[in-house]
Motif scaffolding. Structure first.
Motif, PDB file in Angstrom:
ATOM      1  N   VAL A 165       0.839  -1.198   0.000  1.00  0.00           N
ATOM      2  CA  VAL A 165       0.000   0.000   0.000  1.00  0.00           C
ATOM      3  C   VAL A 165       0.874   1.249   0.000  1.00  0.00           C
ATOM      4  O   VAL A 165       1.975   1.267   0.546  1.00  0.00           O
ATOM      5  N   VAL A 166       0.374   2.288  -0.645  1.00  0.00           N
ATOM      6  CA  VAL A 166       0.972   3.622  -0.616  1.00  0.00           C
ATOM      7  C   VAL A 166      -0.141   4.605  -0.292  1.00  0.00           C
ATOM      8  O   VAL A 166      -1.212   4.572  -0.926  1.00  0.00           O
ATOM      9  N   ASP A 167       0.083   5.468   0.694  1.00  0.00           N
ATOM     10  CA  ASP A 167      -0.917   6.464   1.059  1.00  0.00           C
ATOM     11  C   ASP A 167      -1.002   7.541  -0.019  1.00  0.00           C
ATOM     12  O   ASP A 167      -0.005   8.215  -0.314  1.00  0.00           O
ATOM     13  N   SER A 168      -2.190   7.692  -0.606  1.00  0.00           N
ATOM     14  CA  SER A 168      -2.389   8.689  -1.664  1.00  0.00           C
ATOM     15  C   SER A 168      -3.863   9.036  -1.751  1.00  0.00           C
ATOM     16  O   SER A 168      -4.734   8.170  -1.553  1.00  0.00           O
ATOM     17  N   SER A 169      -4.142  10.293  -2.083  1.00  0.00           N
ATOM     18  CA  SER A 169      -5.529  10.684  -2.330  1.00  0.00           C
ATOM     19  C   SER A 169      -5.993  10.219  -3.709  1.00  0.00           C
ATOM     20  O   SER A 169      -7.189  10.191  -3.988  1.00  0.00           O
ATOM     21  N   HIS A 170      -5.035   9.845  -4.553  1.00  0.00           N
ATOM     22  CA  HIS A 170      -5.362   9.314  -5.883  1.00  0.00           C
ATOM     23  C   HIS A 170      -5.558   7.803  -5.751  1.00  0.00           C
ATOM     24  O   HIS A 170      -4.735   6.986  -6.175  1.00  0.00           O
ATOM     25  N   THR A 171      -6.662   7.427  -5.133  1.00  0.00           N
ATOM     26  CA  THR A 171      -6.862   6.032  -4.729  1.00  0.00           C
ATOM     27  C   THR A 171      -6.901   5.075  -5.913  1.00  0.00           C
ATOM     28  O   THR A 171      -6.358   3.969  -5.840  1.00  0.00           O
ATOM     29  N   ALA A 172      -7.545   5.472  -6.996  1.00  0.00           N
ATOM     30  CA  ALA A 172      -7.649   4.558  -8.141  1.00  0.00           C
ATOM     31  C   ALA A 172      -6.276   4.297  -8.757  1.00  0.00           C
ATOM     32  O   ALA A 172      -5.946   3.154  -9.110  1.00  0.00           O
ATOM     33  N   VAL A 173      -5.452   5.343  -8.867  1.00  0.00           N
ATOM     34  CA  VAL A 173      -4.112   5.178  -9.419  1.00  0.00           C
ATOM     35  C   VAL A 173      -3.256   4.331  -8.482  1.00  0.00           C
ATOM     36  O   VAL A 173      -2.551   3.403  -8.934  1.00  0.00           O
ATOM     37  N   ALA A 174      -3.310   4.633  -7.181  1.00  0.00           N
ATOM     38  CA  ALA A 174      -2.507   3.879  -6.211  1.00  0.00           C
ATOM     39  C   ALA A 174      -2.900   2.408  -6.212  1.00  0.00           C
ATOM     40  O   ALA A 174      -2.035   1.520  -6.164  1.00  0.00           O
ATOM     41  N   ARG A 175      -4.187   2.147  -6.286  1.00  0.00           N
ATOM     42  CA  ARG A 175      -4.665   0.760  -6.277  1.00  0.00           C
ATOM     43  C   ARG A 175      -4.217   0.027  -7.540  1.00  0.00           C
ATOM     44  O   ARG A 175      -3.702  -1.101  -7.474  1.00  0.00           O
ATOM     45  N   ARG A 176      -4.368   0.644  -8.680  1.00  0.00           N
ATOM     46  CA  ARG A 176      -4.000  -0.016  -9.937  1.00  0.00           C
ATOM     47  C   ARG A 176      -2.487  -0.186 -10.034  1.00  0.00           C
ATOM     48  O   ARG A 176      -2.005  -1.214 -10.543  1.00  0.00           O
ATOM     49  N   LEU A 177      -1.746   0.806  -9.554  1.00  0.00           N
ATOM     50  CA  LEU A 177      -0.289   0.694  -9.605  1.00  0.00           C
ATOM     51  C   LEU A 177       0.189  -0.454  -8.714  1.00  0.00           C
ATOM     52  O   LEU A 177       1.093  -1.215  -9.096  1.00  0.00           O
ATOM     53  N   ALA A 178      -0.409  -0.600  -7.528  1.00  0.00           N
ATOM     54  CA  ALA A 178      -0.048  -1.699  -6.636  1.00  0.00           C
ATOM     55  C   ALA A 178      -0.378  -3.046  -7.275  1.00  0.00           C
ATOM     56  O   ALA A 178       0.402  -4.010  -7.169  1.00  0.00           O
ATOM     57  N   GLU A 179      -1.509  -3.121  -7.960  1.00  0.00           N
ATOM     58  CA  GLU A 179      -1.874  -4.366  -8.636  1.00  0.00           C
ATOM     59  C   GLU A 179      -0.912  -4.682  -9.781  1.00  0.00           C
ATOM     60  O   GLU A 179      -0.514  -5.836  -9.973  1.00  0.00           O
ATOM     61  N   PHE A 180      -0.551  -3.651 -10.528  1.00  0.00           N
ATOM     62  CA  PHE A 180       0.383  -3.839 -11.639  1.00  0.00           C
ATOM     63  C   PHE A 180       1.732  -4.328 -11.119  1.00  0.00           C
ATOM     64  O   PHE A 180       2.342  -5.246 -11.697  1.00  0.00           O
ATOM     65  N   TRP A 181       2.233  -3.728 -10.044  1.00  0.00           N
ATOM     66  CA  TRP A 181       3.500  -4.132  -9.441  1.00  0.00           C
ATOM     67  C   TRP A 181       3.425  -5.576  -8.954  1.00  0.00           C
ATOM     68  O   TRP A 181       4.320  -6.383  -9.217  1.00  0.00           O
ATOM     69  N   CYS A 182       2.336  -5.905  -8.257  1.00  0.00           N
ATOM     70  CA  CYS A 182       2.151  -7.281  -7.764  1.00  0.00           C
ATOM     71  C   CYS A 182       2.153  -8.281  -8.911  1.00  0.00           C
ATOM     72  O   CYS A 182       2.829  -9.309  -8.855  1.00  0.00           O
ATOM     73  N   ASP A 183       1.428  -7.961  -9.966  1.00  0.00           N
ATOM     74  CA  ASP A 183       1.301  -8.893 -11.088  1.00  0.00           C
ATOM     75  C   ASP A 183       2.558  -8.968 -11.941  1.00  0.00           C
ATOM     76  O   ASP A 183       2.675  -9.846 -12.805  1.00  0.00           O
ATOM     77  N   SER A 184       3.524  -8.067 -11.702  1.00  0.00           N
ATOM     78  CA  SER A 184       4.795  -8.127 -12.429  1.00  0.00           C
ATOM     79  C   SER A 184       5.670  -9.274 -11.943  1.00  0.00           C
ATOM     80  O   SER A 184       6.556  -9.741 -12.671  1.00  0.00           O
TER      81      SER A 184
END
Length: 273
Positions: free
Chosen positions: A161-180
């Motif tokens: 997790v990364v604390d951000s007000s841009h929740t959709a971007v933070a969530r998708r970026l975390a998923e992309f990193w995980c799936d890498s």
């Protein structure tokens, strides 16, 4: 993607800049939160003077050297890695130590050791990069003597997790990193995989690595580079990450940056009969 931290460790010898992986390992070795996780995993091995021990995927060799100190003066610690770059750096670093391990090149799924060779075997942050982690754990179980411990330490990238007000971007970026990663959810799998390898007395605990500085997160997670890769792959739209990264830099300057990742430490024992 040979220079990407998520995908490149397995082939870092072929990377244009293998030092990117060396720098990541050096940072993690010194990070207080990761240091405590490493030390706890070493203690879980229960090594004593005269024992033999294996650190699989030993990287820069710090933990293999610590294991060598635990089994000295009459024991033996072995650090195994598939990377010649890592082994060369490990051998150079261990050259300063009073007690040194033996470093060996090898494949974790086909260990070059006889059955029951070691009192304890350890693997850290390596199974996330291999196609069949169960095969590696089965080999570790094979080369562990009856009553000995197999210890695995792996992140679960589904907890990043990364604390951000841009929740959709933070969530998708975390998923992309995980799936890498080849096995982004490996942390949650460890208990089951140890059991499937024939080990008993399975224990699993979680430990969080909290990073409060953007530079630290860049060293470990390559946030900016990952954002660029996510856009290039179509996982995020063009222009979606600019405000996200600007906010992270602003929060870092204010001392409020926050990221977290859960590591799981798992241990199993080889049955005596």
């Amino acid at each position: 993607m040979s220079d990407c931290l998520a995908t490149g460790f397995a082939g870092c010898d072929r990377a244009a800049d293998p030092d990117i992986f060396v720098r990541c390992l050096r940072y993690l070795a010194a990070a207080p939160g990761m240091r405590s996780i490493k030390d706890e995993s070493l203690a879980w091995l229960g090594l004593a003077p005269g024992d033999t021990a294996l650190d699989l995927g030993c990287g820069l060799g710090g933990e293999a050297t610590a294991m060598a100190g635990s089994v000295a003066p009459s024991g033996l610690a072995v650090g195994l890695d598939a990377s010649r770059v890592m082994l060369a750096r490990a051998a150079n670093a261990a050259g300063q130590a009073a007690v040194r391990p033996v470093f060996v090149a090898g494949d974790g799924a086909h260990l070059p050791f006889v059955d029951g060779a070691f009192a304890g075997c350890r693997v850290e942050r390596t199974l996330q990069h291999v196609p069949v982690p169960g095969a590696v754990l089965a080999e570790m179980a094979r080369v562990t003597r009856p009553g000995g411990a197999v210890v695995a330490v792996e992140p679960d990238w589904g907890t990043f997790v990364v604390d951000s007000s841009h929740t959709a971007v933070a969530r998708r970026l975390a998923e992309f990193w995980c799936d890498s990663f080849r096995r982004g959810w490996i942390g949650r799998e460890l208990g089951r995989l140890l059991s499937e390898a024939g080990l008993k007395e399975i224990e699993v605990i979680g430990r969080s690595l909290v990073l409060r500085e953007l530079a630290a997160a860049e060293a470990v997670y390559s946030l900016s580079d990952t954002a660029d890769r996510a856009v290039a792959a179509g996982a995020l739209p063009q222009g979606a990450t600019g405000s996200f990264l600007t906010e992270l830099r602003r929060r870092d300057a204010a001392g409020t940056f926050f990221s977290s990742l859960t590591f799981f430490l798992a241990r199993g024992r080889k049955p005596r009969t």
